[in-house]
Every structure is written in structure tokens, then in C-alpha cells.
Write a protein that holds these residues in place. Sequence first.
Motif, mmCIF file in Angstrom:
data_model
loop_
_atom_site.group_PDB
_atom_site.id
_atom_site.type_symbol
_atom_site.label_atom_id
_atom_site.label_comp_id
_atom_site.label_asym_id
_atom_site.label_seq_id
_atom_site.Cartn_x
_atom_site.Cartn_y
_atom_site.Cartn_z
ATOM 1 N N LEU A 159 -31.001 -44.042 57.071
ATOM 2 C CA LEU A 159 -31.918 -44.148 55.956
ATOM 3 C C LEU A 159 -31.165 -44.164 54.635
ATOM 4 O O LEU A 159 -31.537 -44.899 53.729
ATOM 5 C CB LEU A 159 -32.880 -42.961 56.009
ATOM 6 N N ARG A 160 -30.111 -43.325 54.553
ATOM 7 C CA ARG A 160 -29.323 -43.302 53.328
ATOM 8 C C ARG A 160 -28.696 -44.669 53.060
ATOM 9 O O ARG A 160 -28.668 -45.135 51.919
ATOM 10 C CB ARG A 160 -28.233 -42.237 53.450
ATOM 11 N N TYR A 161 -28.175 -45.308 54.134
ATOM 12 C CA TYR A 161 -27.560 -46.632 53.973
ATOM 13 C C TYR A 161 -28.589 -47.632 53.458
ATOM 14 O O TYR A 161 -28.327 -48.398 52.537
ATOM 15 C CB TYR A 161 -26.966 -47.114 55.298
ATOM 16 N N MET A 162 -29.788 -47.619 54.039
ATOM 17 C CA MET A 162 -30.825 -48.560 53.618
ATOM 18 C C MET A 162 -31.232 -48.330 52.161
ATOM 19 O O MET A 162 -31.435 -49.279 51.408
ATOM 20 C CB MET A 162 -32.026 -48.465 54.558
ATOM 21 N N ALA A 163 -31.351 -47.071 51.778
ATOM 22 C CA ALA A 163 -31.733 -46.765 50.403
ATOM 23 C C ALA A 163 -30.668 -47.216 49.408
ATOM 24 O O ALA A 163 -30.986 -47.682 48.310
ATOM 25 C CB ALA A 163 -31.994 -45.275 50.257
ATOM 26 N N SER A 164 -29.390 -47.120 49.809
ATOM 27 C CA SER A 164 -28.314 -47.478 48.884
ATOM 28 C C SER A 164 -28.016 -48.980 48.856
ATOM 29 O O SER A 164 -27.262 -49.436 48.000
ATOM 30 C CB SER A 164 -27.043 -46.708 49.231
ATOM 31 N N THR A 165 -28.598 -49.738 49.780
ATOM 32 C CA THR A 165 -28.342 -51.188 49.813
ATOM 33 C C THR A 165 -29.622 -51.989 49.673
ATOM 34 O O THR A 165 -29.694 -53.133 50.118
ATOM 35 C CB THR A 165 -27.628 -51.573 51.127
#
Length: 176
Positions: free
Chosen positions: A1-7
Motif C-alpha cells: 500500500l505504501r508503494y502504491m501511495a508513493s507512486t
Amino acid sequence: LRYMASTIDLGITYASDGNKTPIFYCDSDFTTGRCRAGAVTMLAGGAVDWSSALSGSVALSTAEAELYAAIIACQRALILRKDMEQLKFIKETDPLDFREDNQATFLMLSRRVTDYSRMRHIENGFLKCLEWTCRKRIEWTHEPTNSMLADFFTKCLPVPCFLRLRKIIMNLGDEG
């Protein structure tokens, strides 16, 4: 989820000066016995189709794991081929350009090996790939491992390698 939020601002881009015909990459990860097969299709500089799936059976060798990935990729490609023919990206007589990084699998699929006796247990899918190769529906090219785009869908990669492949697959240019 963190990756999706940051990209959230990243997306696949396509370019008119990108590759005009599709290039199919297939690969597998053989570290757990049951191999993970991955494939990506590149067109106009970006990915138009991709997959990542565990194979249904345990592979006995790296070459066999790669062969499972090639069979899955071939099946997907021949379905995708019909759409690409209708959209005039390829002609019915054009062979599909497949890239494989495993030397043993490449030699088997490009029909440069004549002894298939140790492959009886995977015969049907393999024979189908050979049939498509003989009918010139598919051409195989050996792709060096360091430029195998399907690794993105099969392995846990070091961050620099992940970012490099993501940039290529999504055609991000300088922003990736």
C-alpha cells in the motif's frame, strides 16, 4: 500500500516512436520448486499485457520452469495476436518476436536441440510451442538475463534493478 501511495502519479506511457511490433518476454523463478512464470508484452514503448502466476506443477529444473513460462506466454500471445492483427499492428503472416533468457530453453524452443527424450512429462505444451515455431507463428530470440523485462514479474529484485525495469516497462523516460 505504501508503494502504491508513493507512486500514484506514475502510469504507463506509449510513444509513437516506440517499437511498432509487439515483443514478448517470458521468464520464471525456480527458487521454490513451484515456479513463478512471468510475461510482459511491449508495444509502442510500453507494456500492453503482463502476467505473473505460479505454475500448476513442480519443475525439475530451471529449463523446465522456463519452459512452463514460455508455454503460458505463448498461449497469451496467440490470443493477443488476433487483436493485434485486427488493429493492423501485425500481419497474419508475421511471426511473433519472443525473448527467452535461459539458454537451454531457448535452444529447445528454437529447434536447435533434437533430443527431447527427457521432456516427456511436459510434452503437450512443449509440442504446441514447437508447432507454433514450425508454422512461423513465433520466432525465438535469446535475451540476456540483465535485460529480461519479465524478471519484474517473477523475482524479488534489488531496488536499482526494480527501478530500472519499471522505468522501461512503463516507458517513464526521465521521470521514473
